[in-house]
Design an enzyme around this catalytic site. Structure first.
Site, PDB file in Angstrom:
ATOM      1  N   LYS A 130       2.925  -2.717  -0.865  1.00 46.73           N
ATOM      2  CA  LYS A 130       1.767  -3.471  -0.366  1.00 46.73           C
ATOM      3  C   LYS A 130       1.226  -4.394  -1.477  1.00 46.73           C
ATOM      4  CE  LYS A 130       0.561   0.108   2.964  1.00 46.73           C
ATOM      5  NZ  LYS A 130      -0.192   1.305   3.266  1.00 46.73           N
ATOM      6  N   GLN A 164      -4.974   4.968   0.976  1.00 52.11           N
ATOM      7  CA  GLN A 164      -3.638   5.387   1.414  1.00 52.11           C
ATOM      8  C   GLN A 164      -3.681   6.826   1.944  1.00 52.11           C
ATOM      9  OE1 GLN A 164      -0.815   3.357   1.463  1.00 52.11           O
ATOM     10  NE2 GLN A 164       0.132   5.047   2.558  1.00 52.11           N
ATOM     11  N   ASP A 184      -7.285  -1.539   7.467  1.00 56.48           N
ATOM     12  CA  ASP A 184      -6.356  -0.646   8.165  1.00 56.48           C
ATOM     13  C   ASP A 184      -6.758  -0.475   9.637  1.00 56.48           C
ATOM     14  OD1 ASP A 184      -4.096   0.264   6.923  1.00 56.48           O
ATOM     15  OD2 ASP A 184      -5.091   1.886   5.833  1.00 56.48           O
TER      16      ASP A 184
END
Ligand code: NDP
Length: 303
Positions: free
Chosen positions: A56, A100, A123
């Site tokens: 990422k 994460q 997200d």
């Protein structure tokens, strides 16, 4: 159609989307004299998570997005993590925040997700963004299902009335995927571990999405002829007598299924690259909104 033509190249679609994202990052820098900024928090030592975060951050860098990487030890308390998030929420130069997952067992993922500013929730996991998606008024959409939708709509010009079967009902993949396909006028079936006669549902799918986490469980007997199959699963097979090296496989038995389907995403190289491209898209969207700009969503036509 030769089998090679049946493989959906996730990297190709990711590059296609990133080609649209990149100029928006450049324009942002010229307009606001700062780079778009994505903060990524990683708690613990999970090797797979480390790889995902690295990929990422690399993609962010390539697209002129600044990244802040915060790596915390496994024993970090929920309170300490909360403080990090609050500080990023308050920092006006941070546009997007990603924690994460999975988190170590002693930290509640729900509490952590709730503490992220919904306007920085790239997200798309915050309940406000989740709710907006379900209400048909999406803001930030979870990256993996968004990427899957982008691929499906590029592959199938008309999806209205198609029967989509999603195996998996997680908040990260299955549920938002169902909502997106429903909004796109598909007839949607969601299957899960308690579903009876899974095969009977799957075999009726025009679009089959596997988001289970069970290596190669879907073989050709689950798949309708000429279906589109999207394999979200990422499973690492450890070295064995047969395979000397560990390898990544999806939830679909690619070799058995490819002869029967119209199109299929491979693992790796399918959904994974699209997930990262959609994260960049969401980060750019967050940045323009953070500067009070009316962001015209480049994925609007796909929703
Ligand atoms: P979860 O473990 O949260 O959810 C798995 C889902 O599969 C659950 O709903 C579960 O049912 C269902 N399930 C489990 N076993 C069966 C079974 N035998 N039959 C039918 N359904 C079953 O996983 P995620 O949604 O987070 O991820 C799914 C997969 O996708 C994983 O392999 C993950 O690594 C991968 N992934 C890939 C991404 C990418 O970028 N490519 C991004 C995110 C995930 P129940 O709810 O009843 O437990």
């Amino acid at each position: 159609m030769k089998n090679l033509d049946k493989i959906i190249d996730g990297k190709y679609y990711a590059d296609k989307l990133l080609k649209k994202v990149h100029p928006l990052c450049e324009n942002f820098f010229l307009k606001f004299n700062r780079k778009i900024c994505l903060a990524v928090i990683l708690v613990g030592e999970d090797p797979a998570s480390r790889v995902y975060v690295k990929n990422k951050l690399l993609t962010a860098e390539k697209n002129n997005i600044k990244s802040i990487e915060i790596i915390l030890p496994t024993e970090t308390s929920e309170d300490e993590l909360h403080k990090e998030i609050v500080s990023l929420n308050e920092d006006m130069t941070v546009d997007g925040i990603l924690v994460q997952l999975p988190l170590p067992k002693h930290i509640s993922e729900k509490n952590v997700i709730n503490s992220i500013d919904p306007n920085k929730d790239v997200d798309g996991f915050h309940p406000i963004n989740f709710g907006k998606l379900y209400m048909g008024n999406p803001n930030f959409i979870p990256c993996t299902p968004l990427g899957c939708l982008y691929v499906i709509k590029n592959e199938l010009k008309q999806i209205t009335g198609k029967h989509a079967v999603i195996i998996g009902r997680s908040n990260i993949v299955g549920k938002p995927m169902a909502s997106l396909l429903l909004s796109s006028n598909c007839t949607v079936t969601i299957a899960h571990s308690k579903t009876k006669n899974l095969k009977e549902h799957c075999i009726r799918a025009d679009i089959l999405i596997a988001a289970v986490g069970c290596p190669e469980m879907i073989d050709d007997t689950y798949v309708k002829k000429d279906a589109i199959v999207v394999d979200v699963g990422i499973n690492r097979l450890e070295p064995s007598e047969e395979n000397k090296k560990s390898k990544l496989v999806g939830d679909v038995n690619f070799t058995k299924v490819i002869n029967k389907v119209k199109k299929i995403t491979p693992v790796p190289g399918g959904v994974g690259p699209m997930t990262i491209a959609c994260l960049m898209h969401n980060t750019v969207k967050a940045a323009y909104k953070n500067e009070g700009q009316n962001f015209i969503d480049i994925l609007e036509g796909y929703l």
